[in-house]
Design a protein around this motif. Structure first.
Motif, PDB file in Angstrom:
ATOM      1  N   GLY A  53      31.347  42.229  41.893  1.00  0.00           N
ATOM      2  CA  GLY A  53      32.270  42.499  40.794  1.00  0.00           C
ATOM      3  C   GLY A  53      32.349  44.002  40.620  1.00  0.00           C
ATOM      4  N   ILE A  54      33.043  44.441  39.610  1.00  0.00           N
ATOM      5  CA  ILE A  54      33.137  45.883  39.363  1.00  0.00           C
ATOM      6  C   ILE A  54      31.760  46.395  38.958  1.00  0.00           C
ATOM      7  CG2 ILE A  54      34.147  47.661  37.898  1.00  0.00           C
ATOM      8  CD1 ILE A  54      36.625  45.918  37.689  1.00  0.00           C
ATOM      9  N   LYS A  98      39.011  47.513  43.154  1.00  0.00           N
ATOM     10  CA  LYS A  98      38.270  46.274  42.896  1.00  0.00           C
ATOM     11  C   LYS A  98      38.800  45.598  41.635  1.00  0.00           C
ATOM     12  CE  LYS A  98      34.958  43.281  43.623  1.00  0.00           C
ATOM     13  NZ  LYS A  98      34.921  42.409  44.778  1.00  0.00           N
ATOM     14  N   ALA A  99      39.190  46.385  40.635  1.00  0.00           N
ATOM     15  CA  ALA A  99      39.751  45.814  39.410  1.00  0.00           C
ATOM     16  C   ALA A  99      41.101  45.144  39.687  1.00  0.00           C
ATOM     17  CB  ALA A  99      39.915  46.900  38.348  1.00  0.00           C
ATOM     18  N   ASP A 101      42.088  43.902  42.714  1.00  0.00           N
ATOM     19  CA  ASP A 101      41.866  42.761  43.609  1.00  0.00           C
ATOM     20  C   ASP A 101      40.390  42.375  43.586  1.00  0.00           C
ATOM     21  OD1 ASP A 101      41.892  40.840  45.565  1.00  0.00           O
ATOM     22  OD2 ASP A 101      42.421  42.209  47.205  1.00  0.00           O
ATOM     23  N   VAL A 102      40.043  41.461  42.713  1.00  0.00           N
ATOM     24  CA  VAL A 102      38.642  41.051  42.583  1.00  0.00           C
ATOM     25  C   VAL A 102      38.127  40.351  43.833  1.00  0.00           C
ATOM     26  CG1 VAL A 102      38.595  40.967  40.075  1.00  0.00           C
ATOM     27  CG2 VAL A 102      39.312  38.962  41.354  1.00  0.00           C
ATOM     28  N   SER A 103      39.022  39.920  44.711  1.00  0.00           N
ATOM     29  CA  SER A 103      38.582  39.280  45.946  1.00  0.00           C
ATOM     30  C   SER A 103      38.255  40.303  47.041  1.00  0.00           C
ATOM     31  CB  SER A 103      39.659  38.309  46.451  1.00  0.00           C
ATOM     32  OG  SER A 103      40.813  39.019  46.835  1.00  0.00           O
ATOM     33  N   TYR A 109      34.231  47.281  49.333  1.00  0.00           N
ATOM     34  CA  TYR A 109      34.088  47.975  48.055  1.00  0.00           C
ATOM     35  C   TYR A 109      32.922  48.968  48.121  1.00  0.00           C
ATOM     36  CZ  TYR A 109      33.263  48.391  42.937  1.00  0.00           C
ATOM     37  OH  TYR A 109      33.073  48.836  41.662  1.00  0.00           O
TER      38      TYR A 109
END
Length: 146
Positions: A53-54, A98-99, A101-103, A109
């Motif tokens: 995640g972020i 990343k925010a 496209d969370v995938s 990342y």
């Protein structure tokens, strides 16, 4: 990715070189890198969930570093701090991506978030070296190799 020990060896060597031979710009930039690296160890997520995640803690550290590099670039008479601030902005954009496209794959990342650390350190080292060359040229003395 390269081992942590390699990064820390380079970071400490460049930090020491900047403190020894650099002006305030080089010293502050290298110290910001060292401080950010230390803080990162305390705010980054555990390995099991890292970069899934972020990374909020890392985002805050990167934002602080970006702010510091921008201040250095705006106050400096040299060009190298603009490169450092630009590369840090590129690293900070990884969190934005990343925010969006969370995938985004954790490995991509992670690479985007840390890749430019080495060129930033290299630029600080070159900025320190070039300062020494200018300094000794103005004095009319031979510049040290390092």
């Amino acid at each position: 990715m390269l081992p942590k020990q390699f990064f820390w060896a380079i970071l400490l060597a460049i930090w020491g070189y900047a403190l020894w031979r650099g002006r305030s710009d080089e010293r502050v930039a290298a110290s910001v890198c060292l401080l950010a690296s230390v803080i990162t160890h305390f705010v980054i997520s555990p390995i099991a969930v890292r970069y899934k995640g972020i990374e909020t803690g890392l985002l805050l550290v990167d934002a602080g570093v970006l702010g510091a590099f921008i201040v250095i670039a705006l106050r400096s008479e040299r060009f190298w701090p603009l490169w450092v601030a630009g590369l840090q902005l590129t690293m900070s954009m990884a969190h934005f991506l990343k925010a969006i496209d969370v995938s985004l794959l954790p490995r991509a990342y992670a690479a985007a978030a840390v890749f430019w650390s080495y060129p930033i350190l290299f630029i600080i080292a070159v900025g320190t070296w070039r300062h020494q060359r200018r300094y000794h040229r103005e004095l009319g003395t031979p510049a040290p190799i390092v």
